[in-house]
Design an enzyme around this catalytic site. Structure first.
Site, PDB file in Angstrom:
ATOM      1  CG  ASN A   8      -1.731   1.204   1.413  1.00 17.34           C
ATOM      2  OD1 ASN A   8      -1.822   2.034   0.505  1.00 17.34           O
ATOM      3  ND2 ASN A   8      -2.348   1.342   2.579  1.00 17.34           N
ATOM      4  CE  LYS A  10      -0.152   3.192   4.661  1.00 18.89           C
ATOM      5  NZ  LYS A  10      -0.131   3.261   6.107  1.00 18.89           N
ATOM      6  CG  HIS A  96      -5.915   1.692   5.138  1.00 20.61           C
ATOM      7  ND1 HIS A  96      -5.509   2.649   6.032  1.00 20.61           N
ATOM      8  CD2 HIS A  96      -4.879   0.839   4.995  1.00 20.61           C
ATOM      9  CE1 HIS A  96      -4.260   2.382   6.408  1.00 20.61           C
ATOM     10  NE2 HIS A  96      -3.858   1.288   5.783  1.00 20.61           N
ATOM     11  CD  GLU A  98      -3.001   5.340   6.701  1.00 21.74           C
ATOM     12  OE1 GLU A  98      -3.000   5.375   5.460  1.00 21.74           O
ATOM     13  OE2 GLU A  98      -2.038   4.901   7.373  1.00 21.74           O
ATOM     14  CD  GLU A 168      -3.473  -2.756   7.440  1.00 22.85           C
ATOM     15  OE1 GLU A 168      -2.355  -3.005   6.998  1.00 22.85           O
ATOM     16  OE2 GLU A 168      -4.030  -1.674   7.254  1.00 22.85           O
ATOM     17  N   GLY A 174       2.296   2.224  10.684  1.00 18.64           N
ATOM     18  CA  GLY A 174       3.260   3.315  10.504  1.00 18.64           C
ATOM     19  C   GLY A 174       3.961   3.720  11.787  1.00 18.64           C
ATOM     20  CB  SER A 214       5.077  -1.802  11.985  1.00 15.20           C
ATOM     21  OG  SER A 214       4.646  -0.475  12.264  1.00 15.20           O
TER      22      SER A 214
HETATM   23  P1  PGA Z   1       2.724   0.251   7.643  1.00 17.14           P
HETATM   24  O1  PGA Z   1       1.272   0.439   7.004  1.00 17.14           O
HETATM   25  O2  PGA Z   1       3.283  -1.030   7.073  1.00 17.14           O
HETATM   26  O3  PGA Z   1       3.490   1.459   7.228  1.00 17.14           O
HETATM   27  O4  PGA Z   1       2.539   0.142   9.114  1.00 17.14           O
HETATM   28  C1  PGA Z   1       0.409  -0.642   6.828  1.00 17.14           C
HETATM   29  C2  PGA Z   1      -0.871  -0.190   6.212  1.00 17.14           C
HETATM   30  O5  PGA Z   1      -1.310   0.929   6.488  1.00 17.14           O
HETATM   31  O6  PGA Z   1      -1.493  -0.912   5.436  1.00 17.14           O
END
Ligand code: PGA
Length: 251
Positions: A8, A10, A96, A98, A168, A174, A214
């Site tokens: 992803n 983003k 997601h 976010e 997740e 992140g 992460s």
């Molecule tokens: P990350 O993000 O690997 O940077 O923690 C995962 C995601 O948001 O799908």
């Protein structure tokens, strides 16, 4: 069932840098028959990435969208419909955290997105997971169960073959603070049991359950070793072709 590794990207990379990342991954990824690798660039770069991949005899990855609109078409300024990306991508991320946090996406909308994705033959990667407070309050399992129930309220057992569910935890996204393998094992087991109860064992077995939060080359194998984990959703590390290729190639 093929493993599923989704990157992803983003809201990062312009068109040029997106196609460059595709080209580098295409060079670096080992061909694997038991694995589906999916890159999710920004919508602005999907067409160019699609063209870039078409230039190779054997593309080592497919593309996914990061989001689709919960409406099919019409007066929704700034949104992107499933019908507008369906010729470019095979997958779409849906729900997601976010999107839920920053754009107020509701489970009702997410449920519609799952249905629209399926209608246009896009495989949804549905994201669920608890936030820090919910975790501290001991509500993690209930939050995930509620999200699954509401996000899949219109789905049928027949839809499940095309579905992936990513656990997740929001606190792990992140942050570098990834879930311990036993936490991921517990929650992916909870997800499988909920799918089994709602849709039956056979249908539940077809859903690919991913872990995301992460993920990096150091911890990826520990998740893939878990009974119910069939893949990974990778954010930050997927922007680095060496790291992402290491994750895929080491599996
Ligand atoms: P990350 O993000 O690997 O940077 O923690 C995962 C995601 O948001 O799908």
């Amino acid at each position: 069932m093929k493993k599923l590794i989704v990157g992803n990207w983003k809201m990062n990379l312009n068109v040029h840098d997106s196609t460059l990342l595709i080209a580098r991954l295409q060079q670096k990824l080992l061909p694997k028959t038991d694995m589906q690798v999916v890159a999710c660039p920004s919508a602005t770069a999907l067409f160019a990435c699609h063209k870039e991949l078409a230039a190779y005899d054997e593309a080592k990855m497919s593309l996914g969208a990061q989001n689709i609109c919960c409406h099919e078409e019409g007066a929704y300024t700034g949104e992107i419909a499933a019908t507008q990306v369906k010729d470019l991508v095979k997958y779409t991320i849906v729900g997601h955290s976010e999107r839920r946090i920053h754009f107020g996406e509701t489970d009702q909308q997410i449920s519609k997105k799952v249905q629209i994705a399926l209608r246009y033959k896009l495989k949804p990667v549905l994201c669920v997971g608890e936030n820090t407070k919910q975790r501290h309050d001991g509500l993690a399992t209930q939050v995930v169960l509620d999200q699954l129930e509401e996000d899949l309220d219109m789905a049928t057992a027949a839809d499940l073959a095309d579905l992936a569910v990513a656990y997740e935890p929001v606190w792990a996204i992140g942050t570098g603070e990834f879930a311990k393998p036993d936490e991921a094992e517990h929650m992916t087991g909870v997800i499988f049991d909920a799918l089994r109860q709602k849709f039956g064992e056979k249908a539940a077995e077809k859903v690919r359950i991913l872990y995301g939060g992460s993920v990096d080359p150091e911890n990826s194998n520990s998740y893939m070793a878990l009974k119910r984990v069939d893949g990974l959703l990778v954010g930050g590390a997927s922007l680095n072709y060496q790291k992402f290729a290491e994750i895929v190639n080491n599996l």
